[in-house]
Design a protein around this motif. Structure first.
Motif, PDB file in Angstrom:
ATOM      1  N   PHE A 120      62.808   8.355  40.352  1.00  0.00           N
ATOM      2  CA  PHE A 120      62.889   6.928  40.646  1.00  0.00           C
ATOM      3  C   PHE A 120      62.201   6.653  41.974  1.00  0.00           C
ATOM      4  O   PHE A 120      62.795   6.793  43.045  1.00  0.00           O
ATOM      5  CB  PHE A 120      64.342   6.460  40.692  1.00  0.00           C
ATOM      6  N   SER A 121      60.936   6.260  41.887  1.00  0.00           N
ATOM      7  CA  SER A 121      60.199   5.821  43.067  1.00  0.00           C
ATOM      8  C   SER A 121      60.257   4.305  43.188  1.00  0.00           C
ATOM      9  O   SER A 121      59.779   3.739  44.167  1.00  0.00           O
ATOM     10  CB  SER A 121      58.737   6.257  42.966  1.00  0.00           C
ATOM     11  N   ALA A 122      60.813   3.649  42.163  1.00  0.00           N
ATOM     12  CA  ALA A 122      60.861   2.187  42.042  1.00  0.00           C
ATOM     13  C   ALA A 122      59.480   1.595  41.823  1.00  0.00           C
ATOM     14  O   ALA A 122      59.281   0.391  41.992  1.00  0.00           O
ATOM     15  CB  ALA A 122      61.535   1.534  43.251  1.00  0.00           C
ATOM     16  N   GLY A 123      58.509   2.443  41.428  1.00  0.00           N
ATOM     17  CA  GLY A 123      57.168   1.963  41.136  1.00  0.00           C
ATOM     18  C   GLY A 123      57.015   1.557  39.677  1.00  0.00           C
ATOM     19  O   GLY A 123      57.975   1.578  38.893  1.00  0.00           O
ATOM     20  N   LYS A 283      63.584  -7.461  41.949  1.00  0.00           N
ATOM     21  CA  LYS A 283      63.981  -7.383  43.358  1.00  0.00           C
ATOM     22  C   LYS A 283      63.867  -5.973  43.924  1.00  0.00           C
ATOM     23  O   LYS A 283      64.275  -5.733  45.080  1.00  0.00           O
ATOM     24  CB  LYS A 283      65.420  -7.891  43.527  1.00  0.00           C
ATOM     25  N   ALA A 284      63.316  -5.040  43.135  1.00  0.00           N
ATOM     26  CA  ALA A 284      63.296  -3.642  43.584  1.00  0.00           C
ATOM     27  C   ALA A 284      61.942  -2.953  43.435  1.00  0.00           C
ATOM     28  O   ALA A 284      61.774  -1.835  43.930  1.00  0.00           O
ATOM     29  CB  ALA A 284      64.357  -2.841  42.818  1.00  0.00           C
ATOM     30  N   LEU A 285      60.955  -3.578  42.776  1.00  0.00           N
ATOM     31  CA  LEU A 285      59.677  -2.919  42.530  1.00  0.00           C
ATOM     32  C   LEU A 285      59.017  -2.510  43.851  1.00  0.00           C
ATOM     33  O   LEU A 285      58.841  -3.328  44.749  1.00  0.00           O
ATOM     34  CB  LEU A 285      58.740  -3.846  41.749  1.00  0.00           C
ATOM     35  N   ASP A 286      58.635  -1.252  43.957  1.00  0.00           N
ATOM     36  CA  ASP A 286      58.047  -0.715  45.187  1.00  0.00           C
ATOM     37  C   ASP A 286      56.847   0.152  44.807  1.00  0.00           C
ATOM     38  O   ASP A 286      57.005   1.273  44.340  1.00  0.00           O
ATOM     39  CB  ASP A 286      59.085   0.113  45.946  1.00  0.00           C
ATOM     40  N   VAL A 287      55.655  -0.391  45.015  1.00  0.00           N
ATOM     41  CA  VAL A 287      54.428   0.336  44.654  1.00  0.00           C
ATOM     42  C   VAL A 287      53.630   0.755  45.890  1.00  0.00           C
ATOM     43  O   VAL A 287      52.576   1.363  45.775  1.00  0.00           O
ATOM     44  CB  VAL A 287      53.530  -0.525  43.738  1.00  0.00           C
ATOM     45  N   CYS A 288      54.114   0.444  47.059  1.00  0.00           N
ATOM     46  CA  CYS A 288      53.340   0.554  48.296  1.00  0.00           C
ATOM     47  C   CYS A 288      52.983   2.000  48.643  1.00  0.00           C
ATOM     48  O   CYS A 288      53.812   2.907  48.537  1.00  0.00           O
ATOM     49  CB  CYS A 288      54.130  -0.064  49.434  1.00  0.00           C
ATOM     50  N   ASN A 302      57.215  -4.111  49.946  1.00  0.00           N
ATOM     51  CA  ASN A 302      55.816  -3.712  49.865  1.00  0.00           C
ATOM     52  C   ASN A 302      55.005  -4.344  50.991  1.00  0.00           C
ATOM     53  O   ASN A 302      55.247  -5.490  51.388  1.00  0.00           O
ATOM     54  CB  ASN A 302      55.226  -4.150  48.518  1.00  0.00           C
ATOM     55  N   CYS A 303      53.981  -3.617  51.470  1.00  0.00           N
ATOM     56  CA  CYS A 303      53.139  -4.172  52.534  1.00  0.00           C
ATOM     57  C   CYS A 303      52.255  -5.305  52.025  1.00  0.00           C
ATOM     58  O   CYS A 303      51.821  -6.158  52.785  1.00  0.00           O
ATOM     59  CB  CYS A 303      52.279  -3.068  53.157  1.00  0.00           C
ATOM     60  N   SER A 304      51.958  -5.310  50.710  1.00  0.00           N
ATOM     61  CA  SER A 304      51.122  -6.326  50.047  1.00  0.00           C
ATOM     62  C   SER A 304      49.655  -6.257  50.459  1.00  0.00           C
ATOM     63  O   SER A 304      48.866  -7.120  50.072  1.00  0.00           O
ATOM     64  CB  SER A 304      51.659  -7.748  50.293  1.00  0.00           C
TER      65      SER A 304
END
Length: 397
Positions: A120-123, A283-288, A302-304
């Motif tokens: 679970f990286s939340a990606g 509310k949790a997606l993290d692709v950074c 995320n930094c965006s």
């Protein structure tokens, strides 16, 4: 020879720490895996499969035989001495064939896991796996019951990764608890054994994550490994092992745990479409993939600004779902810089980069096509590439 000895495990109800001494080939003197779970751990396992998988690449990179003073799964040991090395040499011709030895052991270990887990990286990849394998029609063997977060290099150097690891460990615990799932976390100095440029995390993540999953194989009967690329991209590049996961993962399975590749039947845009409809991701997606310091200081998850952030936001905007992710992305920044972001992925598509091609193909199939500035059929010559690069619009804060 690289020799692994004095393998010692200290275990409490829900924490297991294993340390072993490493001698030879200029590697660190000790390898440490420190794992925690929300369950009561079975008796300390005797199999050292995780060590064999963790060190096979460093051993081959140095051309040094690998000996483990402990038992290793006979199936895994056979594959490590045969097809796994043949595949890794195909991936990186600089690797040398070596002999891997360990103590003999029976086909079955005493402890049999019951969970079906995944990282679970939340990606996008992990949320697509979570969305797919918690659907009501999922067969019991594949139905997800456990999430894991491993610190084996993705969070940066061992010395600098502690704050990010603490943050991500808390994230998986909270998310798993909210959704009635088990959780595991693992901290390690494994990144110190992969210090060469040709062994960086992007190139070797599959081996590192599989080693971490094997550390918990007495908890898992199945570990769903979220695919990096879809099946059509298999063997498209030697830049990273992600292009060979579908071949490598079955070879890393043992008598106790299997490693199915999850989501490889979906393109990245199809995964994002699935994730866009999966409410827990909003509310949790993290692709950074920004540096750890940037990620820790970001107001949002995320930094965006990094490439994975902008490509994911572009995908979501094309699908009409970007607004649902306003808690995790700086959407205002995206809209101010949309033209420059599109240009960047047009150029990546012209260079043949699979994920960039995927998003540009999606744009051509939708109303977004009118925003494209590069013709559909354009050969990328050196002159044209320079011309295109000159037209890239700089991002604005």
């Amino acid at each position: 020879m690289i020799s692994v000895s004095n393998i010692q495990t200290r275990q409490s109800e829900n924490r297991r720490v294993t340390r072993c001494n490493i001698s030879g080939a200029g590697l660190p003197e000790q390898l440490v895996f420190d794992g925690t779970t929300n369950r009561i751990l079975p008796a300390s396992p005797t199999r050292q499969d995780w060590i064999a998988v963790a060190l096979i690449y460093p051993a081959m990179l140095r051309g040094q035989p690998l000996h483990i003073d402990g038992p290793v799964s006979p199936t895994l040991l056979f594959n490590l001495n045969n097809d796994i090395q043949a595949l890794l040499q195909y991936f990186n011709p600089e690797l040398s064939k070596v002999t891997v030895t360990a103590h003999p052991t029976s086909l079955k270990s005493a402890a049999q896991g019951t969970d079906t887990g995944t990282g679970f990286s939340a990606g996008v990849d992990s949320f697509a796996t979570l969305a797919t394998f918690t659907e009501p029609n999922t067969p019991p063997f594949y139905r997800l019951s456990s999430l894991s977060t491993f610190n084996v290099g993705a969070m940066g150097s061992v010395s600098a990764s502690a704050p990010l690891y603490h943050r991500y460990s808390q994230r998986v615990r909270n998310f798993a608890s909210q959704h009635q799932l088990n959780w595991n976390t693992l901290d390690s100095n494994l990144a110190d054994f992969y210090f060469e440029a040709s062994a960086n995390f992007v190139r070797t993540s599959c081996l590192r994550n599989a080693a971490a999953a094997l550390f918990f194989q007495d908890l898992h009967k199945c570990y769903l490994y979220s695919s990096s690329y879809p099946y059509p991209d298999t063997n498209k590049s030697h830049d990273e092992l992600g292009y060979l996961e579908s071949v490598l993962l079955p070879l890393l399975s043992t008598e106790n745990i299997t490693f199915p590749l999850a989501g490889a039947g979906l393109k990245r845009t199809e995964k994002i479409s699935k994730v866009a409809q999966f409410r827990p991701a909003h509310k949790a997606l993290d692709v950074c993939v920004a540096p750890a310091r940037t990620r820790m200081s970001s107001v949002q998850i995320n930094c965006s600004r990094c490439r994975k952030c902008t490509r994911t936001m572009l995908n979501l905007d094309i699908l009409g779902n970007l607004s649902a992710f306003s808690d995790v992305f700086d959407i205002a920044f995206f809209h101010r810089n949309r033209s420059a972001i599109i240009k960047e992925y047009e150029i990546g598509a012209l260079k043949g980069w699979p994920l960039d091609l995927d998003v540009i193909e999606l744009m051509r199939r939708t109303e977004y096509e009118g925003r494209l500035t590069i013709p559909a059929q354009l050969e990328l010559t050196a002159h044209k590439a320079k011309t295109i690069l000159r037209r890239v619009i700089p991002l604005t804060a």
